[in-house]
Design an enzyme around this catalytic site. Structure first.
Site, PDB file in Angstrom:
ATOM      1  N   LYS A  87      25.499  30.519 -25.238  1.00 37.25           N
ATOM      2  CA  LYS A  87      24.857  32.485 -24.399  1.00 37.25           C
ATOM      3  C   LYS A  87      24.205  31.679 -25.870  1.00 37.25           C
ATOM      4  O   LYS A  87      24.142  31.056 -27.315  1.00 37.25           O
ATOM      5  CB  LYS A  87      26.066  32.332 -24.446  1.00 37.25           C
ATOM      6  CG  LYS A  87      25.683  34.653 -24.998  1.00 37.25           C
ATOM      7  CD  LYS A  87      25.911  34.793 -23.388  1.00 37.25           C
ATOM      8  CE  LYS A  87      25.256  35.833 -22.387  1.00 37.25           C
ATOM      9  NZ  LYS A  87      26.008  36.265 -21.710  1.00 37.25           N
ATOM     10  N   GLY A 197      23.621  51.476 -11.152  1.00 32.65           N
ATOM     11  CA  GLY A 197      22.606  50.494 -11.203  1.00 32.65           C
ATOM     12  C   GLY A 197      21.993  49.243 -11.030  1.00 32.65           C
ATOM     13  O   GLY A 197      22.279  49.605  -9.192  1.00 32.65           O
TER      14      GLY A 197
HETATM   15  P1  NAD Z   1      21.981  48.249 -15.012  1.00 30.05           P
HETATM   16  O1  NAD Z   1      21.775  49.003 -16.406  1.00 30.05           O
HETATM   17  O2  NAD Z   1      20.881  47.669 -14.057  1.00 30.05           O
HETATM   18  O3  NAD Z   1      23.379  49.393 -14.580  1.00 30.05           O
HETATM   19  C1  NAD Z   1      24.320  50.643 -15.315  1.00 30.05           C
HETATM   20  C2  NAD Z   1      24.506  51.677 -14.913  1.00 30.05           C
HETATM   21  O4  NAD Z   1      25.283  51.938 -15.588  1.00 30.05           O
HETATM   22  C3  NAD Z   1      22.775  52.008 -14.599  1.00 30.05           C
HETATM   23  O5  NAD Z   1      22.909  52.631 -14.180  1.00 30.05           O
HETATM   24  C4  NAD Z   1      23.382  53.088 -16.240  1.00 30.05           C
HETATM   25  O6  NAD Z   1      22.842  54.038 -16.295  1.00 30.05           O
HETATM   26  C5  NAD Z   1      24.407  53.355 -16.248  1.00 30.05           C
HETATM   27  N1  NAD Z   1      26.053  53.670 -17.114  1.00 30.05           N
HETATM   28  C6  NAD Z   1      25.565  53.398 -18.430  1.00 30.05           C
HETATM   29  N2  NAD Z   1      27.002  54.103 -19.055  1.00 30.05           N
HETATM   30  C7  NAD Z   1      27.367  54.851 -18.118  1.00 30.05           C
HETATM   31  C8  NAD Z   1      28.772  55.944 -18.494  1.00 30.05           C
HETATM   32  N3  NAD Z   1      29.281  55.873 -19.873  1.00 30.05           N
HETATM   33  N4  NAD Z   1      28.781  56.376 -17.820  1.00 30.05           N
HETATM   34  C9  NAD Z   1      28.552  55.857 -16.141  1.00 30.05           C
HETATM   35  N5  NAD Z   1      27.636  55.286 -16.182  1.00 30.05           N
HETATM   36  C10 NAD Z   1      26.602  54.677 -16.931  1.00 30.05           C
HETATM   37  O7  NAD Z   1      23.223  46.851 -15.085  1.00 30.05           O
HETATM   38  P2  NAD Z   1      24.126  46.250 -14.510  1.00 30.05           P
HETATM   39  O8  NAD Z   1      22.793  44.905 -14.414  1.00 30.05           O
HETATM   40  O9  NAD Z   1      23.971  47.127 -12.992  1.00 30.05           O
HETATM   41  O10 NAD Z   1      25.257  45.866 -14.887  1.00 30.05           O
HETATM   42  C11 NAD Z   1      26.234  46.499 -14.511  1.00 30.05           C
HETATM   43  C12 NAD Z   1      27.726  45.596 -15.543  1.00 30.05           C
HETATM   44  O11 NAD Z   1      27.286  45.239 -14.877  1.00 30.05           O
HETATM   45  C13 NAD Z   1      26.746  45.418 -16.824  1.00 30.05           C
HETATM   46  O12 NAD Z   1      28.329  45.176 -17.643  1.00 30.05           O
HETATM   47  C14 NAD Z   1      26.595  43.644 -16.554  1.00 30.05           C
HETATM   48  O13 NAD Z   1      26.989  42.883 -18.045  1.00 30.05           O
HETATM   49  C15 NAD Z   1      27.536  43.424 -15.500  1.00 30.05           C
HETATM   50  N6  NAD Z   1      27.016  42.188 -14.537  1.00 30.05           N
HETATM   51  C16 NAD Z   1      26.133  42.677 -14.434  1.00 30.05           C
HETATM   52  C17 NAD Z   1      25.539  40.967 -13.597  1.00 30.05           C
HETATM   53  C18 NAD Z   1      24.098  41.059 -12.913  1.00 30.05           C
HETATM   54  O14 NAD Z   1      24.374  40.054 -11.745  1.00 30.05           O
HETATM   55  N7  NAD Z   1      22.669  42.487 -12.896  1.00 30.05           N
HETATM   56  C19 NAD Z   1      26.032  40.313 -13.305  1.00 30.05           C
HETATM   57  C20 NAD Z   1      27.606  40.151 -13.564  1.00 30.05           C
HETATM   58  C21 NAD Z   1      27.164  41.133 -14.780  1.00 30.05           C
END
Ligand code: NAD
Length: 396
Positions: A87, A197
């Protein structure tokens, strides 16, 4: 760009330090400080994203890079990838301090590992940043499709979020089958999705196609408007209400630490299976879930679709492919779908061993990367065969 390797004797003071192969401190463009940690490369080059945020101190950044790089070793091992864990973290505000030159100097930092570390996007970095890094090193993935054009591997690049959601969908199906001791249709079940999201929106679409009732929440109105428009049947609740709704599955897709002393007693679900990283606030919270008879699917296992996606991009790009994976999108998608079988394997082994699922998962990962299980034994087929035969016992 200048760098120095940190002294292992000092690193031993950090709780997650685990004889990491490297923890390197860099001074990048504009004197911005970054750290790259390579935890373990027994299975292959260490793949893990580059995060940029305003850490309050270098110590906090070192702690994060040590913890996150170790997590990537477990995740890549359980995803059946011939990759280790690493990382990068940059100390700075991505809104105001990120420049193309900074990302290029991060590219030089990545190049200093001579192939032992491969970077990708994480919070605070974008596809565009990966393009800047790519001017200095081949060891970067998560490039936008246009940057891959003409290289014949465009079909293996692009946004990993849909793949993350696809893996989660198969993980949820496996957890539901396990919970019911038989193949069980998702139709008519209810899922509570926290955060709609990138990945939360995609999982809603997949679950809705199977007739799952959806309860969703988000702090962002735009995200809620989008889901309401595309799936008018969703029920929207406030961010606080999501923990207490009655549902079959709770699908955390927002932030970490949400399974804690406050929230676990509120849950009215049988399964927690979602994609947010580091869902358990502390290790003992998994025991709290067990005590409430809530099945927890380890987050790093069920959310590995994205890393499988970028992993294939790296194999195609570098010609490093010790397991002879077929370099097609279909093969990559099949690998992602295999997450369902890996989840089933973990749940069954945890039950046999009478231990929490996270503990079983960690042990299985360690068998792969610590004990040096031969690569051909960790290949997809090996995992699939094991899981399939055992899963049959459950679903027949
Ligand atoms: P993103 O920022 O696109 O979506 C996150 C969503 O959660 C946003 O719409 C945000 O407004 C919402 N949010 C934030 N705080 C909140 C709360 N208190 N209550 C309700 N909603 C809330 O991020 P993402 O890429 O969709 O990732 C989401 C999670 O999944 C993260 O923890 C990320 O590390 C994990 N993740 C994502 C991927 C990927 O491919 N994008 C891969 C592995 C893990």
């Amino acid at each position: 760009m200048t760098y120095q390797d940190l002294n292992p004797e000092i690193l031993k003071e950090f709780p997650d330090y685990d004889d990491h192969e490297y923890v390197r401190r860099f001074v990048l463009e504009d004197d911005i400080i970054a750290f790259i940690a390579v935890h373990n490369t027994n299975l292959g080059p260490a793949l893990g994203g580059c995060r940029m945020r305003q850490y309050t101190s270098e110590l906090e950044a070192i702690n994060d890079v040590i913890r996150l790089s170790k997590g990537m070793t477990y995740k890549n091992a359980m995803a059946g990838l011939p990759l280790g864990g690493g990382k990068a973290v940059i100390i700075g505000d991505p809104q105001t301090q990120k420049t193309e030159k900074l990302m290029q100097s991060l590219g030089e930092a990545v190049a200093s590992f001579d192939g032992a570390y491969v970077t990708a996007e994480d919070s605070g970095t974008t596809e565009e940043d990966m393009v800047a890094i790519a001017t200095q090193t081949e060891c970067v993935v998560g490039l936008p499709p246009e940057a891959l054009e003409g290289n014949e591997y465009g079909e293996l690049g692009g946004n990993p979020s849909p793949m993350t959601a696809l893996g989660c969908y198969h993980g949820i199906k496996a957890a539901v089958d396990y919970r019911h001791d038989q193949k069980f249709p998702l139709k008519g079940l209810t899922a509570a999705v926290q955060g709609v999201g990138a990945v939360g929106y995609e999982i809603c679409r997949l679950l809705q196609q199977d007739g799952v009732n959806l309860i969703v929440t988000d702090v962002n109105q735009e995200a809620l408007e989008r889901i309401k428009e595309d799936i008018p049947t969703v029920r929207v609740v406030t961010p606080d209400e999501i923990y207490g709704v009655e549902a079959d599955v709770f699908v955390p897709c927002a932030m970490g630490g949400i399974l804690n002393d406050d929230t676990i007693p509120q849950l009215k679900v049988g399964i927690v299976a979602g994609m947010a990283n580091n869902q358990l606030h502390s290790a003992h919270h998994e025991k709290m879930l067990v005590d409430r008879d809530i099945l927890y699917v380890p987050d790093y296992v069920i959310n590995a679709g994205g890393v499988i996606c970028v992993g294939y991009e790296f194999f195609r790009k570098s010609a490093y492919n010790p397991q002879d994976f077929e370099m097609t999108r279909d093969a990559m998608v099949a690998h992602v779908e295999n997450i369902g079988k890996t989840v089933m394997r973990i749940l069954l082994e945890a039950r046999n061993a009478n231990q929490p699922t996270g503990e079983t998962s960690n042990q299985l990962a360690e068998e792969k990367f610590v004990k040096g299980e031969a690569l051909d034994q960790v290949n997809q087929e090996g995992n699939a065969n094991f899981a399939e035969s055992d899963a049959r016992k459950v679903v027949q």
